[in-house]
Design a protein around this motif. Structure first.
Motif, PDB file in Angstrom:
ATOM      1  N   ASP A   1     -45.871  -7.503 -73.503  1.00 63.84           N
ATOM      2  CA  ASP A   1     -45.297  -6.369 -74.222  1.00 63.84           C
ATOM      3  C   ASP A   1     -44.196  -6.894 -75.136  1.00 63.84           C
ATOM      4  O   ASP A   1     -43.114  -7.256 -74.667  1.00 63.84           O
ATOM      5  N   PRO A   2     -44.429  -6.980 -76.457  1.00 63.31           N
ATOM      6  CA  PRO A   2     -43.410  -7.552 -77.350  1.00 63.31           C
ATOM      7  C   PRO A   2     -42.147  -6.717 -77.449  1.00 63.31           C
ATOM      8  O   PRO A   2     -41.124  -7.208 -77.913  1.00 63.31           O
ATOM      9  N   GLU A   3     -42.187  -5.460 -77.029  1.00 64.84           N
ATOM     10  CA  GLU A   3     -41.003  -4.607 -77.101  1.00 64.84           C
ATOM     11  C   GLU A   3     -40.176  -4.644 -75.824  1.00 64.84           C
ATOM     12  O   GLU A   3     -39.134  -4.002 -75.748  1.00 64.84           O
ATOM     13  N   ASN A   4     -40.636  -5.376 -74.821  1.00 66.82           N
ATOM     14  CA  ASN A   4     -39.908  -5.446 -73.556  1.00 66.82           C
ATOM     15  C   ASN A   4     -38.648  -6.289 -73.730  1.00 66.82           C
ATOM     16  O   ASN A   4     -38.724  -7.453 -74.128  1.00 66.82           O
ATOM     17  N   PRO A   5     -37.448  -5.748 -73.458  1.00 64.77           N
ATOM     18  CA  PRO A   5     -36.220  -6.547 -73.643  1.00 64.77           C
ATOM     19  C   PRO A   5     -36.000  -7.573 -72.547  1.00 64.77           C
ATOM     20  O   PRO A   5     -35.109  -8.413 -72.665  1.00 64.77           O
TER      21      PRO A   5
END
Length: 207
Positions: free
Chosen positions: A101-105
């Motif tokens: 998930d590229p949006e996972n911080p």
């Protein structure tokens, strides 16, 4: 050989010879003289390097029928075995890979580095497109579209008054009435198109 002579022979002080005597390393004859060969044999049985200096001769082999003087040398320690390399832990067979998930911080380090490289690549691609003239600044494009749309609107608003007299002369009708009719229809058409501020550039984006 006297103890003083033996000290000069060995290149040490007489106090050292006296110390050797106390340690039982000094072999004396019946008349109190130093038995040079026996004493040097005793001294040479010490380790090659010790706190009192370095032996003058290599260590002699001890005959099987004689006991060594002093402590026997320690056996060499066996080399330690090399630590075994850690074995990789295999995941369970059939387990599904973790979805990226590229949006996972809170990404793992490897995936965070991958996301960084992806974004840097996209940024370099965008910079190249700007230099090639394929991309323009959005704010500048919106301002240009707004100015162009406003100029077109103003031209349409002024159009009825500019052409109504000539049209009325050809149609043999009242120019003022024609101007009003044309203005009403032009304004209605412009209202249907909307104001320039309502311009949506997303409709013009390239796929």
């Amino acid at each position: 050989m006297s103890q003083a002579e033996f000290a000069r022979h060995r290149g040490v002080s007489k106090a050292i010879v006296t110390k050797w005597k106390g340690q039982g390393l000094l072999s004396l004859t019946d008349d109190g003289k130093v038995d040079v060969d026996a004493t040097e044999w005793n001294l040479d049985q010490r380790p090659a390097t010790y706190r009192g200096g370095t032996t003058h001769r290599p260590v002699r082999a001890i005959p099987q029928d004689e006991e060594p003087v002093g402590k026997p040398a320690r056996p060499a320690a066996a080399p330690r075995p090399a630590p075994a390399a850690p074995q990789p832990v295999n995941d369970e067979a059939g387990s599904d890979p973790v979805e990226f998930d590229p949006e996972n911080p809170n990404l793992p380090l490897a995936q965070a580095a991958q996301r960084k490289e992806n974004y840097l690549g996209l940024l370099r691609k965008q910079e190249h497109a700007v230099k090639q003239g394929l991309l323009v600044d959005r704010a500048a494009a919106e301002a240009a579209f707004f100015d162009e749309a406003r100029a077109i609107r103003d031209a349409w608003i002024a159009w009825p008054a500019r052409v109504a007299i000539e049209m009325a002369d050809e149609l043999k009708i009242d120019a003022r009435e024609l101007t009003q009719v044309l203005s009403d229809y032009v304004n209605k058409h412009l209202a249907e198109l909307g104001e320039p501020t309502d311009l949506d550039l997303s409709r013009h984006q390239q796929s």
